[in-house]
Design a protein around this motif. Structure first.
Motif, PDB file in Angstrom:
ATOM      1  N   GLY A   1      65.153  67.953 -18.959  1.00 49.86           N
ATOM      2  CA  GLY A   1      65.180  66.771 -19.830  1.00 49.86           C
ATOM      3  C   GLY A   1      65.343  67.118 -21.298  1.00 49.86           C
ATOM      4  O   GLY A   1      65.300  68.276 -21.714  1.00 49.86           O
ATOM      5  N   LYS A   2      65.521  66.047 -22.113  1.00 47.70           N
ATOM      6  CA  LYS A   2      65.659  66.252 -23.556  1.00 47.70           C
ATOM      7  C   LYS A   2      64.356  66.743 -24.157  1.00 47.70           C
ATOM      8  O   LYS A   2      64.326  67.666 -24.962  1.00 47.70           O
ATOM      9  N   LYS A   3      63.290  66.078 -23.745  1.00 44.09           N
ATOM     10  CA  LYS A   3      61.975  66.414 -24.310  1.00 44.09           C
ATOM     11  C   LYS A   3      61.299  67.404 -23.370  1.00 44.09           C
ATOM     12  O   LYS A   3      61.014  67.096 -22.213  1.00 44.09           O
ATOM     13  N   LYS A   4      61.049  68.602 -23.860  1.00 41.81           N
ATOM     14  CA  LYS A   4      60.425  69.628 -23.029  1.00 41.81           C
ATOM     15  C   LYS A   4      58.943  69.328 -22.863  1.00 41.81           C
ATOM     16  O   LYS A   4      58.268  68.976 -23.834  1.00 41.81           O
ATOM     17  N   PRO A   5      58.421  69.473 -21.631  1.00 38.57           N
ATOM     18  CA  PRO A   5      56.988  69.171 -21.419  1.00 38.57           C
ATOM     19  C   PRO A   5      56.107  70.321 -21.917  1.00 38.57           C
ATOM     20  O   PRO A   5      56.560  71.460 -22.046  1.00 38.57           O
ATOM     21  N   SER A   6      54.873  69.988 -22.174  1.00 38.42           N
ATOM     22  CA  SER A   6      53.880  71.019 -22.525  1.00 38.42           C
ATOM     23  C   SER A   6      52.896  71.127 -21.350  1.00 38.42           C
ATOM     24  O   SER A   6      52.419  70.125 -20.836  1.00 38.42           O
ATOM     25  N   LEU A   7      52.616  72.345 -20.957  1.00 43.45           N
ATOM     26  CA  LEU A   7      51.784  72.613 -19.779  1.00 43.45           C
ATOM     27  C   LEU A   7      50.404  73.057 -20.243  1.00 43.45           C
ATOM     28  O   LEU A   7      50.264  73.989 -21.037  1.00 43.45           O
ATOM     29  N   GLY A   8      49.384  72.370 -19.750  1.00 41.08           N
ATOM     30  CA  GLY A   8      48.008  72.742 -20.068  1.00 41.08           C
ATOM     31  C   GLY A   8      47.406  73.597 -18.969  1.00 41.08           C
ATOM     32  O   GLY A   8      47.418  73.214 -17.800  1.00 41.08           O
ATOM     33  N   VAL A   9      46.921  74.779 -19.311  1.00 41.19           N
ATOM     34  CA  VAL A   9      46.372  75.737 -18.356  1.00 41.19           C
ATOM     35  C   VAL A   9      44.964  76.096 -18.804  1.00 41.19           C
ATOM     36  O   VAL A   9      44.734  76.401 -19.975  1.00 41.19           O
ATOM     37  N   SER A  10      44.033  76.059 -17.852  1.00 40.68           N
ATOM     38  CA  SER A  10      42.636  76.345 -18.215  1.00 40.68           C
ATOM     39  C   SER A  10      42.381  77.837 -18.403  1.00 40.68           C
ATOM     40  O   SER A  10      41.447  78.217 -19.103  1.00 40.68           O
ATOM     41  N   ASP A  11      43.175  78.707 -17.763  1.00 41.04           N
ATOM     42  CA  ASP A  11      42.997  80.149 -17.896  1.00 41.04           C
ATOM     43  C   ASP A  11      44.047  80.708 -18.858  1.00 41.04           C
ATOM     44  O   ASP A  11      45.243  80.491 -18.686  1.00 41.04           O
ATOM     45  N   ALA A  12      43.599  81.443 -19.865  1.00 40.78           N
ATOM     46  CA  ALA A  12      44.499  81.922 -20.917  1.00 40.78           C
ATOM     47  C   ALA A  12      45.463  82.994 -20.403  1.00 40.78           C
ATOM     48  O   ALA A  12      46.632  83.024 -20.811  1.00 40.78           O
ATOM     49  N   LYS A  13      44.995  83.856 -19.510  1.00 36.85           N
ATOM     50  CA  LYS A  13      45.852  84.941 -19.013  1.00 36.85           C
ATOM     51  C   LYS A  13      47.018  84.395 -18.197  1.00 36.85           C
ATOM     52  O   LYS A  13      48.173  84.816 -18.355  1.00 36.85           O
ATOM     53  N   ILE A  14      46.715  83.416 -17.329  1.00 39.22           N
ATOM     54  CA  ILE A  14      47.785  82.813 -16.525  1.00 39.22           C
ATOM     55  C   ILE A  14      48.709  81.985 -17.422  1.00 39.22           C
ATOM     56  O   ILE A  14      49.914  81.912 -17.181  1.00 39.22           O
ATOM     57  N   GLY A  15      48.142  81.396 -18.457  1.00 39.18           N
ATOM     58  CA  GLY A  15      48.967  80.645 -19.409  1.00 39.18           C
ATOM     59  C   GLY A  15      49.995  81.529 -20.088  1.00 39.18           C
ATOM     60  O   GLY A  15      51.168  81.150 -20.215  1.00 39.18           O
ATOM     61  N   ALA A  16      49.572  82.723 -20.497  1.00 38.86           N
ATOM     62  CA  ALA A  16      50.512  83.660 -21.134  1.00 38.86           C
ATOM     63  C   ALA A  16      51.591  84.107 -20.148  1.00 38.86           C
ATOM     64  O   ALA A  16      52.782  84.219 -20.503  1.00 38.86           O
ATOM     65  N   ALA A  17      51.197  84.341 -18.894  1.00 35.70           N
ATOM     66  CA  ALA A  17      52.165  84.758 -17.878  1.00 35.70           C
ATOM     67  C   ALA A  17      53.165  83.649 -17.572  1.00 35.70           C
ATOM     68  O   ALA A  17      54.368  83.905 -17.404  1.00 35.70           O
ATOM     69  N   LEU A  18      52.683  82.396 -17.528  1.00 31.92           N
ATOM     70  CA  LEU A  18      53.580  81.256 -17.271  1.00 31.92           C
ATOM     71  C   LEU A  18      54.536  81.023 -18.430  1.00 31.92           C
ATOM     72  O   LEU A  18      55.680  80.618 -18.235  1.00 31.92           O
ATOM     73  N   GLN A  19      54.068  81.265 -19.660  1.00 36.37           N
ATOM     74  CA  GLN A  19      54.930  81.090 -20.825  1.00 36.37           C
ATOM     75  C   GLN A  19      56.083  82.093 -20.814  1.00 36.37           C
ATOM     76  O   GLN A  19      57.218  81.761 -21.168  1.00 36.37           O
ATOM     77  N   GLU A  20      55.803  83.321 -20.377  1.00 28.92           N
ATOM     78  CA  GLU A  20      56.868  84.316 -20.253  1.00 28.92           C
ATOM     79  C   GLU A  20      57.833  83.950 -19.132  1.00 28.92           C
ATOM     80  O   GLU A  20      59.039  84.183 -19.230  1.00 28.92           O
TER      81      GLU A  20
ATOM     82  N   PHE B   1      58.519  80.752 -17.721  1.00 26.56           N
ATOM     83  CA  PHE B   1      59.268  79.494 -17.822  1.00 26.56           C
ATOM     84  C   PHE B   1      59.756  79.178 -19.229  1.00 26.56           C
ATOM     85  O   PHE B   1      60.531  78.251 -19.416  1.00 26.56           O
ATOM     86  N   ASN B   2      59.241  79.887 -20.224  1.00 24.13           N
ATOM     87  CA  ASN B   2      59.642  79.654 -21.617  1.00 24.13           C
ATOM     88  C   ASN B   2      59.395  78.204 -22.042  1.00 24.13           C
ATOM     89  O   ASN B   2      60.284  77.505 -22.535  1.00 24.13           O
ATOM     90  N   ILE B   3      58.165  77.731 -21.801  1.00 21.82           N
ATOM     91  CA  ILE B   3      57.756  76.389 -22.224  1.00 21.82           C
ATOM     92  C   ILE B   3      56.468  76.509 -23.024  1.00 21.82           C
ATOM     93  O   ILE B   3      55.805  77.553 -23.014  1.00 21.82           O
ATOM     94  N   SER B   4      56.109  75.421 -23.721  1.00 24.41           N
ATOM     95  CA  SER B   4      54.885  75.446 -24.549  1.00 24.41           C
ATOM     96  C   SER B   4      53.653  75.318 -23.641  1.00 24.41           C
ATOM     97  O   SER B   4      53.599  74.478 -22.749  1.00 24.41           O
ATOM     98  N   ILE B   5      52.687  76.187 -23.863  1.00 19.01           N
ATOM     99  CA  ILE B   5      51.467  76.245 -23.055  1.00 19.01           C
ATOM    100  C   ILE B   5      50.265  75.946 -23.955  1.00 19.01           C
ATOM    101  O   ILE B   5      50.153  76.481 -25.061  1.00 19.01           O
ATOM    102  N   GLN B   6      49.377  75.084 -23.459  1.00 18.63           N
ATOM    103  CA  GLN B   6      48.113  74.803 -24.149  1.00 18.63           C
ATOM    104  C   GLN B   6      46.964  75.283 -23.262  1.00 18.63           C
ATOM    105  O   GLN B   6      46.928  74.964 -22.077  1.00 18.63           O
ATOM    106  N   THR B   7      46.051  76.046 -23.839  1.00 16.32           N
ATOM    107  CA  THR B   7      44.954  76.608 -23.049  1.00 16.32           C
ATOM    108  C   THR B   7      43.577  76.148 -23.510  1.00 16.32           C
ATOM    109  O   THR B   7      42.614  76.296 -22.777  1.00 16.32           O
ATOM    110  N   GLY B   8      43.453  75.609 -24.666  1.00 16.41           N
ATOM    111  CA  GLY B   8      42.126  75.213 -25.151  1.00 16.41           C
ATOM    112  C   GLY B   8      42.092  73.769 -25.603  1.00 16.41           C
ATOM    113  O   GLY B   8      43.055  73.006 -25.442  1.00 16.41           O
ATOM    114  N   GLY B   9      40.959  73.351 -26.174  1.00 19.25           N
ATOM    115  CA  GLY B   9      40.839  72.003 -26.740  1.00 19.25           C
ATOM    116  C   GLY B   9      40.777  70.922 -25.681  1.00 19.25           C
ATOM    117  O   GLY B   9      39.871  70.886 -24.831  1.00 19.25           O
TER     118      GLY B   9
END
Length: 530
Positions: free
Chosen positions: A46-65, A67-75
């Motif tokens: 799509g035009k607007k890329k989704p942001s993926l929220g992940v509760s675990d920071a390590k898996i978030g970093a691996a998913l970002q590498e 799929f190349n999408i924005s990952i949120q892990t905190g807040g």
């Protein structure tokens, strides 16, 4: 299942572009199922890329590498996942709170079971328990042998001065028993235990002039039983030490080759595992086991300890007093290298441990004589070359074993269907043979009936002799046919032949009796005519 449900739940709302995923810590490894699920459900085109929220920071970093999408892990992600977990049973149709709690309990049990089953330190645990038991056995054997010395010393006090070894003393106490019964005949058995003829002779002479008190047979029996228990414990200790040696050669061969099996096992036990020991710096390994002295020195601002558990190695004992600190520091450095090689190498070999030991020996001789040791680079190059050759040889042997195992499995798989086919063929052959035997029996019965039918008119006409001969011939032929059938089937029945023989005898007797009647009748007629 939890991450799948949460993702599918949030994917139903088309107006939101935040995707939330909650997973336990998997050390930053993206599973193939998770990757496939995200590829099929995430709107990446799509035009607007989704942001993926992940509760675990390590898996978030691996998913970002990946799929190349924005990952949120905190807040806000933690709050959203908490709310989803709390109201999960009401958000999913057909799921009750009781079923959700049971699922959570089962997940917890399976996670704990997997953690225990796939424990990285499961080989280290055996070493830790073995060295702890070995130390405990040393204390117990020492205490028990002192008790035997004190107890048996009332009866034979001179033996304590002659024999100093604890296990040998217990074996002698078990062998001698009452010292008054000791004679020249028992000298050979004493030599076998003591391994010295002079000591055996000294024990014999001391028993004759001993100052010990007399002891009752019941007390001697108790002393012998207790000394037997101590001897068996000493034998078990030797077996346990051999087991520890074999375990160390499998788990940490380089550390065992460098510093010895017992000291290496103590280092692993004190660190908690081989992985923990590999993570320690050399300065920590040097004073490992001397924590109390270290903190006391820090508190009183005195001198810190130079060595801990590594003091029990032979190198520090051989060094001069002024060089003990230097050699302990050097040895701790080499122990750290050896533990890291053991922890992270795929094929365990003791090549590096032998080379490191040679380096420590050279350094020790350098402190004593001043001979320059080899450079570390040259030694490590040699070690790497040798280690690659040894590893290749070990892999070749393992491959050979694997091939042999696969061949055996193939042969077994081939034999199983052949065995079934052979069994079926044997069953069919057996059925065919039984049918042939039945047919032959029917033919024999029919022939016997015909013979009997022929016999009756022949007897009436007075021609008994030819009928009897025919009967014998036919019966002989029938018996030959039966014998051939029996040999074909391979099953000889002992009872029926005996019955047949009896029948044959009776029939021959009848046949012999029948021709006598016409002869007697002719004689009678001749006599009447005369």
């Amino acid at each position: 299942m939890l991450f799948a449900a949460e993702l599918s739940l949030h994917s139903n709302h088309s107006h939101t572009d935040i995707w939330v995923i909650s997973l336990p810590s998997l050390a930053g490894v993206v599973h193939a199922d998770l990757k496939l699920f995200l590829e099929t459900n995430l709107p990446l085109s799509g035009k607007k890329k989704p942001s993926l929220g992940v509760s675990d920071a390590k898996i978030g970093a691996a998913l970002q590498e990946e799929f190349n999408i924005s990952i949120q892990t905190g807040g806000v992600v933690a709050e959203i996942t908490r709310g989803v977990r709390l109201h999960f049973h009401s958000l999913v149709k057909g799921l009750t709170a009781l079923a959700a709690s049971k699922a959570q309990l089962g997940l917890g049990h399976s996670y704990s079971r997997a953690k225990v089953k796939f424990n990285v330190n499961r080989a280290d645990n055996m070493i830790i328990q073995s060295i702890a038991l070995l130390d405990q056995l040393d204390k117990d054997i020492n205490t028990f042998s002192m008790r035997v010395r004190e107890w048996y010393g009332y009866h034979f006090p001179e033996l304590i001065k002659i024999v100093s070894d604890n296990s040998m003393y217990c074996r002698l106490a078990q062998l001698i028993g009452n010292r008054k019964e000791l004679s020249e005949e028992s000298l050979e058995s004493l030599e076998e235990v003591v391994m010295d003829s002079a000591k055996a002779q000294a024990i014999l002479e001391a028993s004759r002039s001993s100052m010990g008190m007399d002891i009752s047979p019941i007390d001697l029996i108790n002393i012998e039983r207790f000394s037997n228990r101590v001897v068996s414990l000493a034998a078990y200790r030797l077996e346990l030490q051999e087991y520890l040696r074999s375990k160390m050669s499998q788990v940490a061969p380089n550390l065992a080759a460098l510093i010895g099996e017992v000291v290496g096992a103590r280092l692993i036990s004190h660190a908690g595992s081989l992985t923990n020991l590999a993570k320690y710096p050399a300065s920590t390994v040097q004073i490992l086991g001397a924590e109390k002295a270290l903190f006391r020195a820090l508190k009183t601002r005195g001198n810190t300890p130079k060595y801990g558990l590594i003091f029990h190695s032979t190198f520090i004992g051989r060094a001069a007093a002024k060089n003990k600190g230097r050699i302990s520091r050097y040895l701790a450095n080499k122990c750290t290298i050896a533990s890291r090689i053991d922890c992270f190498s795929e094929v365990p070999t003791s090549v590096f441990g032998d080379k490191l030991r040679e380096q420590v020996e050279e350094r020790l001789s350098f402190y004593e004589t001043g001979d320059m040791p080899r450079k570390n680079v040259d030694v490590m190059k040699e070690a790497v070359k040798e280690a690659t050759d040894v590893a290749a040889e070990i892999k070749r042997k393992m491959d050979k074993k694997e091939k042999k195992r696969k061949k055996r499995e193939k042969k077994l798989q081939e034999l199983e269907p052949n065995g079934d086919a052979n069994g079926e063929a044997e069953v069919e052959n057996g059925e065919a043979e039984t049918s042939v035997v039945k047919k032959k029996k029917k033919k024999q019965a029919a022939e016997e009936m015909e013979v009997q039918a022929e016999e009756t008119p022949a007897a009436e006409n007075g021609s008994e002799e030819p009928s009897a001969k025919k009967k014998k011939k036919r019966k002989a032929e029938a018996e030959e046919v039966e014998e051939a059938a029996v040999t074909d089937n391979g099953a000889e029945e002992p009872d029926p032949p005996a019955k047949k023989k009896k029948k044959q005898k009776t029939e021959t007797v009848d046949a012999e009796e029948t021709p006598e009647t016409p002869v007697s009748e002719k004689k009678k007629k001749k006599k009447k005519k005369e």
